[in-house]
Design an enzyme around this catalytic site. Sequence first.
Site, PDB file in Angstrom:
ATOM      1  N   ASP A 359       0.837  -1.205   0.000  1.00 21.78           N
ATOM      2  CA  ASP A 359       0.000   0.000   0.000  1.00 21.78           C
ATOM      3  C   ASP A 359       0.872   1.256   0.000  1.00 21.78           C
ATOM      4  OD1 ASP A 359      -2.295   1.906   1.108  1.00 21.78           O
ATOM      5  OD2 ASP A 359      -3.264   0.027   0.561  1.00 21.78           O
ATOM      6  N   ASP A 360       0.328   2.334   0.459  1.00 14.58           N
ATOM      7  CA  ASP A 360       0.935   3.662   0.438  1.00 14.58           C
ATOM      8  C   ASP A 360       2.319   3.664   1.114  1.00 14.58           C
ATOM      9  OD1 ASP A 360       1.298   6.352   0.295  1.00 14.58           O
ATOM     10  OD2 ASP A 360      -0.478   6.893   1.478  1.00 14.58           O
ATOM     11  N   ARG A 436      -5.694  16.432   3.516  1.00 11.84           N
ATOM     12  CA  ARG A 436      -4.679  15.409   3.772  1.00 11.84           C
ATOM     13  C   ARG A 436      -3.317  15.864   3.221  1.00 11.84           C
ATOM     14  NH1 ARG A 436      -3.741   9.060   2.204  1.00 11.84           N
ATOM     15  NH2 ARG A 436      -3.433   8.336   4.288  1.00 11.84           N
ATOM     16  N   LYS A 469      -4.032  -0.990  -6.781  1.00 11.68           N
ATOM     17  CA  LYS A 469      -5.084  -0.303  -6.018  1.00 11.68           C
ATOM     18  C   LYS A 469      -4.942   1.187  -6.322  1.00 11.68           C
ATOM     19  CE  LYS A 469      -6.377   0.597  -1.166  1.00 11.68           C
ATOM     20  NZ  LYS A 469      -5.957   0.285   0.214  1.00 11.68           N
ATOM     21  N   TRP A 470      -5.922   1.736  -7.025  1.00 11.24           N
ATOM     22  CA  TRP A 470      -5.878   3.136  -7.493  1.00 11.24           C
ATOM     23  C   TRP A 470      -6.691   3.969  -6.513  1.00 11.24           C
ATOM     24  CZ3 TRP A 470      -5.885   4.594 -13.277  1.00 11.24           C
ATOM     25  CH2 TRP A 470      -6.107   5.969 -13.463  1.00 11.24           C
ATOM     26  N   ASP A 471      -6.004   4.736  -5.708  1.00 12.57           N
ATOM     27  CA  ASP A 471      -6.656   5.491  -4.646  1.00 12.57           C
ATOM     28  C   ASP A 471      -6.907   6.934  -5.075  1.00 12.57           C
ATOM     29  OD1 ASP A 471      -7.694   5.948  -2.124  1.00 12.57           O
ATOM     30  OD2 ASP A 471      -5.972   5.121  -1.061  1.00 12.57           O
ATOM     31  N   MET A 472      -7.705   7.631  -4.305  1.00  9.75           N
ATOM     32  CA  MET A 472      -8.006   9.045  -4.565  1.00  9.75           C
ATOM     33  C   MET A 472      -8.512   9.601  -3.242  1.00  9.75           C
ATOM     34  SD  MET A 472     -10.246  11.574  -5.170  1.00  9.75           S
ATOM     35  CE  MET A 472     -11.883  10.880  -5.260  1.00  9.75           C
ATOM     36  N   ASN A 473      -7.657  10.364  -2.564  1.00 16.52           N
ATOM     37  CA  ASN A 473      -7.922  10.647  -1.160  1.00 16.52           C
ATOM     38  C   ASN A 473      -8.330  12.064  -0.797  1.00 16.52           C
ATOM     39  OD1 ASN A 473      -7.737   8.239   0.408  1.00 16.52           O
ATOM     40  ND2 ASN A 473      -5.604   8.101  -0.185  1.00 16.52           N
ATOM     41  N   CYS A 519     -10.405   2.925  -5.367  1.00 22.71           N
ATOM     42  CA  CYS A 519     -10.487   3.254  -3.945  1.00 22.71           C
ATOM     43  C   CYS A 519     -10.513   4.770  -3.846  1.00 22.71           C
ATOM     44  CB  CYS A 519      -9.236   2.696  -3.245  1.00 22.71           C
ATOM     45  SG  CYS A 519      -9.099   3.123  -1.507  1.00 22.71           S
ATOM     46  N   ASP A 541     -12.957   2.055   4.273  1.00 22.63           N
ATOM     47  CA  ASP A 541     -11.816   1.912   5.176  1.00 22.63           C
ATOM     48  C   ASP A 541     -12.250   1.278   6.487  1.00 22.63           C
ATOM     49  OD1 ASP A 541      -9.839   2.845   3.555  1.00 22.63           O
ATOM     50  OD2 ASP A 541      -9.897   4.907   4.286  1.00 22.63           O
TER      51      ASP A 541
HETATM   52  C1  GLA Z   1      -6.881   5.526   1.754  1.00 22.78           C
HETATM   53  C2  GLA Z   1      -7.315   4.102   1.479  1.00 22.78           C
HETATM   54  C3  GLA Z   1      -6.608   3.175   2.433  1.00 22.78           C
HETATM   55  C4  GLA Z   1      -5.110   3.326   2.288  1.00 22.78           C
HETATM   56  C5  GLA Z   1      -4.722   4.779   2.504  1.00 22.78           C
HETATM   57  C6  GLA Z   1      -3.263   4.998   2.179  1.00 22.78           C
HETATM   58  O1  GLA Z   1      -7.381   5.969   2.967  1.00 22.78           O
HETATM   59  O2  GLA Z   1      -8.696   3.967   1.560  1.00 22.78           O
HETATM   60  O3  GLA Z   1      -6.994   1.845   2.180  1.00 22.78           O
HETATM   61  O4  GLA Z   1      -4.734   2.907   1.005  1.00 22.78           O
HETATM   62  O5  GLA Z   1      -5.479   5.656   1.693  1.00 22.78           O
HETATM   63  O6  GLA Z   1      -2.867   6.291   2.363  1.00 22.78           O
END
Ligand code: GLA
Length: 742
Positions: A359-360, A436, A469-473, A519, A541
């Site tokens: 992950d991150d 963030r 896993k392509w995230d967007m936060n 994600c 999450d």
């Molecule tokens: C988001 C995702 C988590 C994780 C974090 C990493 O919150 O939903 O699952 O990947 O980012 O920063």
Amino acid sequence: MTIGWDEQTREFHLRNERLSYIFRVLAGGSLEHLYLGPALAAGPSYGHLGRREFGGFANRLDDPIALELPTAGRGDFRMAALVVEGTDGSTVLDLRYVSHRIERGKPAIPGLPATYVEMDDEADTLEILLRDEPSGTEVRLLTTIFRDMPALARSVVVRNAGAGPLRIRTVMSASLDLPDDDWTLVHLSGAWARERHIVRQPLGPGRQSFSSGRGASGHEHDPSLILVRPTTTEASGEAVGFSLVYSGDFLAEAEVHLYGTTRVRLGIDPETFTWTLDPGAEFASPEAIVVYSDTGLGGMSDAFHRLYRSRLARGSWRDRDRPVLINNWEGTYFDFDEDRLVAIATVAREVGVELFVLDDGWFGARDDDTSSLGDWWVDRRKLPAGLDGLAHRIEGLGLLFGLWIEPEMISPRSRLFAEHPDWAVGVPGRERTESRQQLVLDLGRPEIVDHLFEALSQVLSSAPISYVKWDMNRNITEPYGSTLPADRQGEFFHRYILGVYELYRRLTAAFPEILFESCAGGGGRFDPGLLAFAPQAWTSDDTDAVERLSIQWGTSLLYPLSSMGAHVSAVPNHQTGRITPLATRAATAFFGVFGYELDATRWTAEERAAVADQIAFYRAQREVLQRGRFVRLVGPEDGDGNLVAWMAVAADRRRAVVGIYRILNRPNPGPRRIRLRGLDPAATYRVSTWPAGDDDAVSRANQGLRGGDVLRRVGLVLDADRHEVSAEGDFWARVFVLDATG
Ligand code: GLA
């Protein structure tokens, strides 16, 4: 399935075995909606279902009450589906029928995700050309009917056939007039960590709407709206579901009119949207899916699940078994190195995990969430042998390797930002709001999409990567397109999403063997638009087993189990602090794409054995749990909300898996039965329970041979023994497997 056109009555009748959709061309050229409901005989005219407005106060005499494509300024004072500003600044629009054609199959929508067919005989599409002469607005109204599903797809293409620029102010993908208001609105609503809970509210006079202005579909509302009769249940009664295949700002709205009729509209949110069309230019709307069910909410969900799983999701992973994964996020957060990851993967492999996801925190110099987004190169302090070195060690263990990315973002503390400060979204002369500690890249600019495609292609080719896993936060603030002229700023949000889709399209085409999971801070962009590229999404999450019951229950209204990432995490849970049994966490996560999200090296020997058993169980039932028919039995909304039960049934009904969850324990319980649905009533099923060693009253009462009719009419027996119950504690779960014999 047919699309009939009667020259005499000028009626269109779109029909399959499950539904009819009927409308006609009036003498003046507008389209009057006549019917949506169970299939009616093809042939007869249904013109008698049309009703005129009372002409008196301000309305034109003889306007229909139900319209296919309502516009503004001509006497229909309800919400419009299309508002276009002409060169004279007027928004009056009088669209008149010009011609139509009926095609086999279903055309694609340029630049946008959409449902599709594999064979032309799976659907027919009606395209109607309409024109407003004074403004030069031309509209192609597309309606597809699917052969085997009670589902329609609708979209519009607006073209400027005039000499001057036109500005689209509202373009809905679908608008539907229903002849009464005896409906309850069902909707999926929530927040981060508690996404897509079901809410219900009665319809009343005026408008009720859900929308997003965040630049993403968002955690707060799903881009959908469902109407059910007050008497509709999971298994019976009418339900009409509207779902938008789109990931950006949307509006879903219902309006009850003074005659007690109901109009629903669904499309891009007009609040944050305008689009200028130069002469000759076209604009294509996203598509809306409309499902009609007279077999309850369950029948509606069935249709959405089948359509979204098999004719929206695409790519090599669509129909394949999705691997059981372990993700290191909650296990290590940013604090890892190669050996720590390999240690987790080693244990995971021993218990049967198939995919390890990093992950991150693997790139730039990202030790926390304050830096490095945009710097997509490996951090050699943590991974001295690079992604390649790590991935090969993981592969050497016999696991696939997957990676987290967040392409759309940029940290102010990054090399990318130092080089291209103007690539971050913001209004010149105004401070940018950080969320963030990060900003958003303007994916409406093609050169930024090109850059990301290059940078990420390099990453994805640098190592054997099987999953992304392509995230967007974060959501978008200070929306502004730095390369757009002042009068086109209303295009920013849609152009952004088109850029996201373009990047997804290019990466999924360049890496067709990679499984993508979308994600957005959990389920903040869990929508049909992204399902077209990423066949699974991180549901939330929040992995707390109790919270997940509501989240997965609600999500299943529209989305299939194969789309819902569901993981077992450590306790106390990181979102709620709740301690639930390991078996209950697994029993909940089984109903989705199963995995783990923790540090496996912390498992005791006993936990390792339990996890090995969970994974063996899931793998044995994966076909049913990922591709079976999902049936909701007892939900968080029912009774006191203490009991949840659901099941997945194989297509041939030879096998089913049932999950039953009791949240709080109550002493000295009374008898309770859970009736099952979707089984073959004529079959005999061998009932077994999981976990296998649990020999209690519930297991003993159910194990053995049971007729499908008995399971349907009487059900599983939850008559627990009061002495055993006193030892069980809270958060109890049991899974039943039903195998047809003979
Ligand atoms: C988001 C995702 C988590 C994780 C974090 C990493 O919150 O939903 O699952 O990947 O980012 O920063």
